[in-house]
Design a protein around this motif. Structure first.
Motif, PDB file in Angstrom:
ATOM      1  N   LYS A 203      35.895 135.857  17.335  1.00  0.00           N
ATOM      2  CA  LYS A 203      35.215 136.901  16.600  1.00  0.00           C
ATOM      3  C   LYS A 203      35.314 138.246  17.319  1.00  0.00           C
ATOM      4  N   TRP A 204      35.183 138.264  18.625  1.00  0.00           N
ATOM      5  CA  TRP A 204      35.265 139.516  19.387  1.00  0.00           C
ATOM      6  C   TRP A 204      36.683 140.064  19.374  1.00  0.00           C
ATOM      7  N   LEU A 205      37.706 139.221  19.307  1.00  0.00           N
ATOM      8  CA  LEU A 205      39.097 139.679  19.238  1.00  0.00           C
ATOM      9  C   LEU A 205      39.357 140.369  17.897  1.00  0.00           C
ATOM     10  N   THR A 206      38.837 139.787  16.820  1.00  0.00           N
ATOM     11  CA  THR A 206      38.974 140.408  15.501  1.00  0.00           C
ATOM     12  C   THR A 206      38.256 141.751  15.473  1.00  0.00           C
ATOM     13  N   GLY A 207      37.072 141.813  16.040  1.00  0.00           N
ATOM     14  CA  GLY A 207      36.315 143.064  16.109  1.00  0.00           C
ATOM     15  C   GLY A 207      37.054 144.123  16.909  1.00  0.00           C
ATOM     16  N   LEU A 208      37.647 143.704  18.023  1.00  0.00           N
ATOM     17  CA  LEU A 208      38.421 144.628  18.860  1.00  0.00           C
ATOM     18  C   LEU A 208      39.637 145.155  18.103  1.00  0.00           C
ATOM     19  N   LEU A 209      40.339 144.299  17.400  1.00  0.00           N
ATOM     20  CA  LEU A 209      41.507 144.714  16.631  1.00  0.00           C
ATOM     21  C   LEU A 209      41.121 145.675  15.501  1.00  0.00           C
ATOM     22  N   VAL A 210      39.994 145.421  14.840  1.00  0.00           N
ATOM     23  CA  VAL A 210      39.516 146.316  13.780  1.00  0.00           C
ATOM     24  C   VAL A 210      39.152 147.675  14.375  1.00  0.00           C
ATOM     25  N   LEU A 211      38.511 147.676  15.533  1.00  0.00           N
ATOM     26  CA  LEU A 211      38.147 148.922  16.207  1.00  0.00           C
ATOM     27  C   LEU A 211      39.397 149.714  16.592  1.00  0.00           C
ATOM     28  N   ILE A 212      40.396 149.039  17.138  1.00  0.00           N
ATOM     29  CA  ILE A 212      41.650 149.714  17.502  1.00  0.00           C
ATOM     30  C   ILE A 212      42.331 150.274  16.261  1.00  0.00           C
ATOM     31  N   LEU A 213      42.355 149.505  15.187  1.00  0.00           N
ATOM     32  CA  LEU A 213      42.948 149.977  13.937  1.00  0.00           C
ATOM     33  C   LEU A 213      42.204 151.201  13.412  1.00  0.00           C
ATOM     34  N   ALA A 214      40.880 151.186  13.489  1.00  0.00           N
ATOM     35  CA  ALA A 214      40.083 152.327  13.028  1.00  0.00           C
ATOM     36  C   ALA A 214      40.382 153.571  13.865  1.00  0.00           C
ATOM     37  N   LEU A 215      40.497 153.416  15.169  1.00  0.00           N
ATOM     38  CA  LEU A 215      40.809 154.552  16.033  1.00  0.00           C
ATOM     39  C   LEU A 215      42.190 155.113  15.736  1.00  0.00           C
ATOM     40  N   LEU A 216      43.150 154.227  15.526  1.00  0.00           N
ATOM     41  CA  LEU A 216      44.506 154.681  15.214  1.00  0.00           C
ATOM     42  C   LEU A 216      44.544 155.392  13.861  1.00  0.00           C
ATOM     43  N   GLN A 217      43.805 154.880  12.894  1.00  0.00           N
ATOM     44  CA  GLN A 217      43.745 155.527  11.584  1.00  0.00           C
ATOM     45  C   GLN A 217      43.088 156.899  11.696  1.00  0.00           C
ATOM     46  N   TYR A 218      42.038 156.996  12.503  1.00  0.00           N
ATOM     47  CA  TYR A 218      41.385 158.288  12.694  1.00  0.00           C
ATOM     48  C   TYR A 218      42.370 159.299  13.282  1.00  0.00           C
ATOM     49  N   ARG A 219      43.095 158.889  14.307  1.00  0.00           N
ATOM     50  CA  ARG A 219      44.083 159.784  14.925  1.00  0.00           C
ATOM     51  C   ARG A 219      45.166 160.155  13.938  1.00  0.00           C
ATOM     52  N   LEU A 220      45.577 159.217  13.106  1.00  0.00           N
ATOM     53  CA  LEU A 220      46.639 159.480  12.139  1.00  0.00           C
ATOM     54  C   LEU A 220      46.209 160.528  11.125  1.00  0.00           C
ATOM     55  N   TRP A 221      44.985 160.457  10.652  1.00  0.00           N
ATOM     56  CA  TRP A 221      44.556 161.328   9.565  1.00  0.00           C
ATOM     57  C   TRP A 221      43.847 162.598  10.015  1.00  0.00           C
ATOM     58  N   PHE A 222      43.127 162.584  11.118  1.00  0.00           N
ATOM     59  CA  PHE A 222      42.248 163.702  11.433  1.00  0.00           C
ATOM     60  C   PHE A 222      42.531 164.421  12.742  1.00  0.00           C
ATOM     61  N   SER A 223      43.475 163.992  13.527  1.00  0.00           N
ATOM     62  CA  SER A 223      43.726 164.680  14.791  1.00  0.00           C
ATOM     63  C   SER A 223      44.637 165.892  14.574  1.00  0.00           C
ATOM     64  N   ASP A 224      44.852 166.653  15.639  1.00  0.00           N
ATOM     65  CA  ASP A 224      45.706 167.844  15.557  1.00  0.00           C
ATOM     66  C   ASP A 224      47.167 167.489  15.288  1.00  0.00           C
ATOM     67  N   THR A 225      47.538 166.274  15.552  1.00  0.00           N
ATOM     68  CA  THR A 225      48.915 165.840  15.304  1.00  0.00           C
ATOM     69  C   THR A 225      48.996 164.874  14.131  1.00  0.00           C
ATOM     70  N   GLY A 226      47.970 164.848  13.302  1.00  0.00           N
ATOM     71  CA  GLY A 226      47.901 163.893  12.201  1.00  0.00           C
ATOM     72  C   GLY A 226      48.571 164.379  10.930  1.00  0.00           C
ATOM     73  N   VAL A 227      48.418 163.592   9.901  1.00  0.00           N
ATOM     74  CA  VAL A 227      49.053 163.837   8.608  1.00  0.00           C
ATOM     75  C   VAL A 227      48.505 165.099   7.944  1.00  0.00           C
ATOM     76  N   VAL A 228      47.218 165.328   8.040  1.00  0.00           N
ATOM     77  CA  VAL A 228      46.614 166.510   7.421  1.00  0.00           C
ATOM     78  C   VAL A 228      47.204 167.775   8.033  1.00  0.00           C
ATOM     79  N   ARG A 229      47.327 167.786   9.341  1.00  0.00           N
ATOM     80  CA  ARG A 229      47.923 168.942  10.030  1.00  0.00           C
ATOM     81  C   ARG A 229      49.389 169.113   9.615  1.00  0.00           C
ATOM     82  N   LEU A 230      50.095 168.017   9.416  1.00  0.00           N
ATOM     83  CA  LEU A 230      51.483 168.072   8.965  1.00  0.00           C
ATOM     84  C   LEU A 230      51.577 168.713   7.583  1.00  0.00           C
ATOM     85  N   TRP A 231      50.681 168.336   6.681  1.00  0.00           N
ATOM     86  CA  TRP A 231      50.676 168.912   5.335  1.00  0.00           C
ATOM     87  C   TRP A 231      50.382 170.412   5.388  1.00  0.00           C
ATOM     88  N   GLN A 232      49.417 170.793   6.216  1.00  0.00           N
ATOM     89  CA  GLN A 232      49.085 172.206   6.351  1.00  0.00           C
ATOM     90  C   GLN A 232      50.280 172.997   6.892  1.00  0.00           C
TER      91      GLN A 232
END
Length: 89
Positions: free
Chosen positions: A2-31
């Protein structure tokens, strides 16, 4: 397990956040792409304006007709011996 699944979900959430909302993310690319498109449109307009100005410079260098036309239209000058009539509306 259960903790491994939780860790993987947390890592996926962090990667998704970086992909969409960071300075090097998709939104910045569109802008950035929108800024590039706007700059290209502006550059095209300036290029056209430069072509017109370049043609005017060549005309001014090669002939007196253009100089005479500019003097008449912009400065209100007339040739010697001509009569000027101003028609009021």
């Amino acid at each position: 397990m259960k903790w491994l699944t939780g860790l993987l979900v947390l890592i996926l959430a962090l990667l998704q956040y970086r992909l969409w909302f960071s300075d090097t993310g998709v939104v910045r690319l569109w802008q950035t792409q929108q800024q590039i498109t706007a700059q290209q449109r502006e550059n095209q307009g300036l290029y056209q304006r430069n072509r017109v100005l370049e043609a005017e410079v060549v005309e001014l260098q090669n002939g007196l007709d253009t100089i005479e036309e500019l003097a008449r239209s912009q400065l209100g000058m007339i040739k010697q011996g001509e009569q000027f009539y101003l028609v009021a509306e």
